[in-house]
Design a protein around this motif. Structure first.
Motif, PDB file in Angstrom:
ATOM      1  N   UNK A  43      35.604  39.276  46.406  1.00 27.32           N
ATOM      2  CA  UNK A  43      36.329  40.058  45.401  1.00 27.32           C
ATOM      3  C   UNK A  43      35.550  41.349  45.180  1.00 27.32           C
ATOM      4  N   UNK A  44      36.071  42.479  45.585  1.00 28.08           N
ATOM      5  CA  UNK A  44      35.267  43.712  45.649  1.00 28.08           C
ATOM      6  C   UNK A  44      35.131  44.484  44.341  1.00 28.08           C
TER       7      UNK A  44
ATOM      8  N   UNK B 148      41.043  34.216  32.607  1.00 30.42           N
ATOM      9  CA  UNK B 148      41.510  34.622  33.931  1.00 30.42           C
ATOM     10  C   UNK B 148      42.868  35.295  33.769  1.00 30.42           C
ATOM     11  N   UNK B 149      43.001  36.498  34.337  1.00 28.47           N
ATOM     12  CA  UNK B 149      44.262  37.230  34.311  1.00 28.47           C
ATOM     13  C   UNK B 149      44.766  37.368  35.742  1.00 28.47           C
ATOM     14  N   UNK B 150      46.031  37.015  35.934  1.00 31.96           N
ATOM     15  CA  UNK B 150      46.621  37.079  37.258  1.00 31.96           C
ATOM     16  C   UNK B 150      47.130  38.472  37.602  1.00 31.96           C
TER      17      UNK B 150
ATOM     18  N   UNK C 166      43.831  46.062  42.011  1.00 36.16           N
ATOM     19  CA  UNK C 166      43.262  44.784  41.586  1.00 36.16           C
ATOM     20  C   UNK C 166      44.382  43.762  41.445  1.00 36.16           C
ATOM     21  N   UNK C 167      44.223  42.616  42.103  1.00 33.02           N
ATOM     22  CA  UNK C 167      45.261  41.598  42.060  1.00 33.02           C
ATOM     23  C   UNK C 167      45.101  40.629  40.906  1.00 33.02           C
ATOM     24  N   UNK C 168      43.883  40.179  40.658  1.00 29.50           N
ATOM     25  CA  UNK C 168      43.628  39.285  39.535  1.00 29.50           C
ATOM     26  C   UNK C 168      42.233  39.570  39.000  1.00 29.50           C
ATOM     27  N   UNK C 169      41.982  39.136  37.769  1.00 23.30           N
ATOM     28  CA  UNK C 169      40.749  39.503  37.082  1.00 23.30           C
ATOM     29  C   UNK C 169      40.191  38.299  36.347  1.00 23.30           C
TER      30      UNK C 169
ATOM     31  N   UNK D 113      35.125  40.202  37.167  1.00 27.35           N
ATOM     32  CA  UNK D 113      35.253  40.058  38.620  1.00 27.35           C
ATOM     33  C   UNK D 113      36.722  40.226  38.975  1.00 27.35           C
ATOM     34  N   UNK D 114      37.030  41.230  39.798  1.00 26.86           N
ATOM     35  CA  UNK D 114      38.413  41.494  40.174  1.00 26.86           C
ATOM     36  C   UNK D 114      38.621  41.413  41.670  1.00 26.86           C
ATOM     37  N   UNK D 115      39.752  40.839  42.091  1.00 26.60           N
ATOM     38  CA  UNK D 115      40.093  40.742  43.504  1.00 26.60           C
ATOM     39  C   UNK D 115      41.018  41.889  43.894  1.00 26.60           C
TER      40      UNK D 115
END
Length: 743
Positions: A381-382, A433-435, A450-453, A466-468
């Motif tokens: 997750x960058x 967690x946020x989608x 960012x897809x999810x956080x 942390x975000x993907x």
């Protein structure tokens, strides 16, 4: 000769030739595998079958009775040997090699050998005796013989041996693992064809039965070929064909002589060659053999199936394949996927590395950078960042970000209290967690892909985010677990950094207070000593003018002046010793020399005091230049608190159990038990003299610095014994450091 050969005659002749050819081929192949249990006996059996067929061809094409009888006699030898070789092969194939011994084989061969010798010696008996007559049918020659009773007895014996061999094979089919059943059934059927043919035609004409047997051997050879090449009971393939189950999830590869002979569908993505079966394992799956031999995990060099995603990691295990003879026939390689396990191990190592790095940094911003770098390295997750609150806790600002996130922003991340989602994590201490990325202001940060956080609290220090990227819409359980552990470790490191910072600030404050105290203490000592000097000078000038009635008062003033001066010097000595540094430099000190100097000084100062010494020669202890003052203070304390005009003191020093014990005994009034420990306190005042007990406090402090001890005991019949114990130090000239007690 064959011009008038009929169809049935052609079948007999062709079948006989085919049976001989198949027998020779099978015998040769079995002999090439003679290291396999049962192969030699099977080769001998096939050779005897081939002999029967070849000799039958000679009989069928014979033109004279003599030659026909000769070939028939040779056929008899082959017929006699085949049942015995069949039984031997059955025993070895079914794992009963221990039955084939030097004792059992002669017993089995006894009747056939005896009959053959008997037939050769007596022409009236045997397969071709004196009654033999040459007959011709369909242009083929046959021999008509009237057999004797011994022949039929011999024939029954051979049938019994044949049936026994079939019995062992049938029992093996029932009891053996299904791995061997197909090949064993094929062998039994191959043996039953000629046996069945002979048994059936024997009821018609025994000579016909023997004449058609080579044709049955041709059909039997076809079944033997099926068993040999399809089920291949002389090779490893049949042993593994049912082990390699297509429904197994783990890749399975079967190898013999370093070459692949079987595999399942799960193993297909591992191969680096197009033609798999028959390829060398090291060529088809590079690195697998090395991983197995070294006991390491295995990662395929390249994924040949073209699939995307993480390259799997396997735990390869090799299991030898052994047949029912316990002979090594090959190996089965089973590769159990351990990608998740390996990832957990890498995660653990990353956390351990982060913990070590946390210990090497002090600033909170540096700790945050270590945490973000660890998250970026381990998690796929960058977009990771750590945010700290400002001083008035109105804004959460980023103090560390991953490089990709930093490149995507023109400035730091900052969230005011109106961004309730992030602030709720910080204030409640509950991870969220946020989608989606909707919680960030779209006008400012909405362009980030960012897809999810995942937001995790860092206690009172801030928040770890942390975000993907947009390819992922959720976090795996392992990723969440790692993020929680990382957040907890980061919070612990931040707590430690804060405590160390507070401790440094406290130490700095203490050092500042110590410097101030030392300054005022120095000023005080300086003024007191100057004042005492002035007082003593004036006392000398005043003494001639003092009348007799004022002498006692004059002496009191002078005594107190001297005491105050001595007290000031002792305060300076103790202050320098205790506060100058965190350690005291000690060296080897001669105890007799130090004690003798102080005893002489006391005698010169107090002529009415008697001091005796009993000191062992060569005593050395760990001390410094204040050791003599320690002894002097104990001597002066004994004199000061004596209740007589002529005090008597005794000083003794001896080695005692690895230490040096010094005793200073007086004949004074003694010390009560309650005062024996209190006299070493700095604020104790003597009721008899009214003096402050600073001298004994000085003694106690210095003995602690020397690593020794001091206490009082009762003397007999009266008085007190002051006991001082020093660590023995027998290496002259050596200096060592004695650390202060932090308490």
């Amino acid at each position: 000769m064959f011009g008038s050969l009929s169809f049935s005659g052609g079948v007999v002749l062709t079948g006989t030739a085919l049976g001989g050819g198949v027998g020779v081929v099978l015998a040769r192949h079995a002999w090439s595998n003679r290291d396999v249990p049962g192969a030699v006996s099977f080769a001998s059996l096939m050779l005897a079958v081939a002999g029967w067929c070849v000799f039958s061809l000679f009989v069928l094409t014979s033109s004279s009775l003599v030659s026909a009888r000769r070939w028939t006699a040779l056929i008899g030898i082959c017929v006699t040997a085949i049942p015995i070789l069949w039984l031997t092969f059955a025993l070895e194939y079914t794992g009963r090699e221990d039955w084939v011994t030097r004792t059992t084989l002669p017993l089995i061969w006894a009747e056939p050998v005896c009959y053959t010798v008997f037939a050769l010696v007596n022409p009236a008996h045997g397969f071709a005796n004196e009654t033999a007559r040459l007959t011709t049918s369909d242009s083929l020659t046959a021999l008509s013989v009237v057999h004797t009773g011994s022949f039929y007895f011999h024939l029954v014996y051979l049938f019994v041996v044949l049936v026994t061999g079939f019995g062992f094979l049938t029992s093996f089919v029932v009891q053996a693992d299904r791995l061997y059943r197909k090949q064993t059934v094929a062998i039994i059927l191959a043996g039953l064809v000629p046996f069945f043919g002979i048994s059936v035609f024997s009821f018609v004409d025994l000579n016909v039965a023997f004449g058609l047997t080579p044709v049955f051997f041709a059909a039997s050879g076809i079944l033997d070929s099926l068993a040999l090449f399809r089920y291949n009971f002389l090779d490893v393939a049949p042993l593994a064909s049912e082990v390699v189950l297509s429904e197994m999830d783990d890749p399975v590869i079967v190898v013999t002589d370093g070459r692949i002979v079987e595999y399942n569908s799960a193993a297909e993505p591992l191969f680096q060659v197009d033609s798999i079966v028959g390829s060398q394992l090291e060529t088809a799956v590079p690195g697998l053999l090395d991983a197995v031999s070294c006991g390491h995990s295995f990662t395929p060099a390249v994924r040949t199936d073209g699939s995307m995603g993480e390259t799997p990691v396997y735990d390869p295990r090799s299991t030898p394949i052994r047949d029912h003879h316990d002979a090594h026939r090959g190996d089965i390689f089973v590769l159990r996927e351990i990608t998740e396990q390996k990832r957990r191990e890498e995660t653990l190592r990353a956390l351990q590395s982060a913990t070590r790095r946390f210990m090497d940094v002090e600033r909170p911003e540096a700790i945050a950078n270590v945490a973000v770098q660890t998250a970026d390295k381990v998690l796929d997750h960058p977009y990771s960042a750590i945010l700290f609150p400002d001083d008035d806790e109105t804004i959460l600002r980023s103090v560390a970000m991953t490089s990709l996130l930093e490149r995507g922003l023109d400035e730091e991340l900052a969230f005011s209290r109106d961004i309730e989602s992030i602030w709720s994590v910080f204030e409640s201490g509950t991870p969220v967690v946020y989608e989606s990325f909707d919680l960030l202001p779209s006008s400012k940060y909405g362009y980030l892909p960012v897809g999810c956080l995942l937001l995790l609290p860092l206690g009172e220090h801030g928040v770890l985010g942390v975000g993907s990227d947009t390819r992922k819409r959720t976090f795996t359980e392992n990723e969440r677990r790692f993020a929680r552990v990382l957040a907890s470790t980061t919070e612990t490191a931040l707590d430690r950094a804060r405590r160390e910072r507070e401790l440094r600030e406290s130490q700095a404050m203490v050092e500042e207070r110590t410097e101030q105290i030392e300054f005022f203490n120095g000023v005080l000592r300086h003024d007191i000593l100057n004042g005492i000097t002035v007082v003593n000078g004036n006392l000398e000038l005043l003494e001639p003018h003092v009348k007799a009635s004022g002498t006692s008062y004059f002496d009191t003033v002078r005594k107190w002046s001297e005491d105050i001066g001595a007290l000031t010097e002792k305060v300076r000595s103790v202050s320098q010793t205790v506060t100058d540094s965190e350690s005291v430099s000690l060296e080897t000190v001669s105890l007799p020399a130090a004690v003798t100097r102080r005893v002489t000084k006391v005698k010169d100062t107090y002529p009415n005091v008697s001091v005796e010494t009993d000191i062992e020669d060569g005593l050395t202890v760990a001390g410094n230049e204040l050791l003599g003052e320690v002894v002097e203070n104990v001597l002066l304390n004994a004199i000061e608190h004596h209740d007589g005009r002529s005090p008597s003191l005794t000083v003794r020093a001896r080695r005692s159990e690895g230490s040096v014990r010094v005793e200073i005994e007086d004949d004074g009034p003694g010390i009560s038990d309650g005062m024996k420990t209190q006299v070493f306190d700095r604020n104790v005042t003597s009721e008899a003299t009214g003096s402050i007990g600073f001298g004994l406090y000085f003694v106690s402090v210095m003995m602690d610095q020397y690593g020794g001890a001091v206490w009082f005991e009762d003397a007999e019949p009266r008085g007190t014994v002051a006991v001082l114990t020093f660590p023995q130090h027998d290496r002259p000239g050596e200096t060592y450091i004695k650390k202060h007690n932090s308490e």
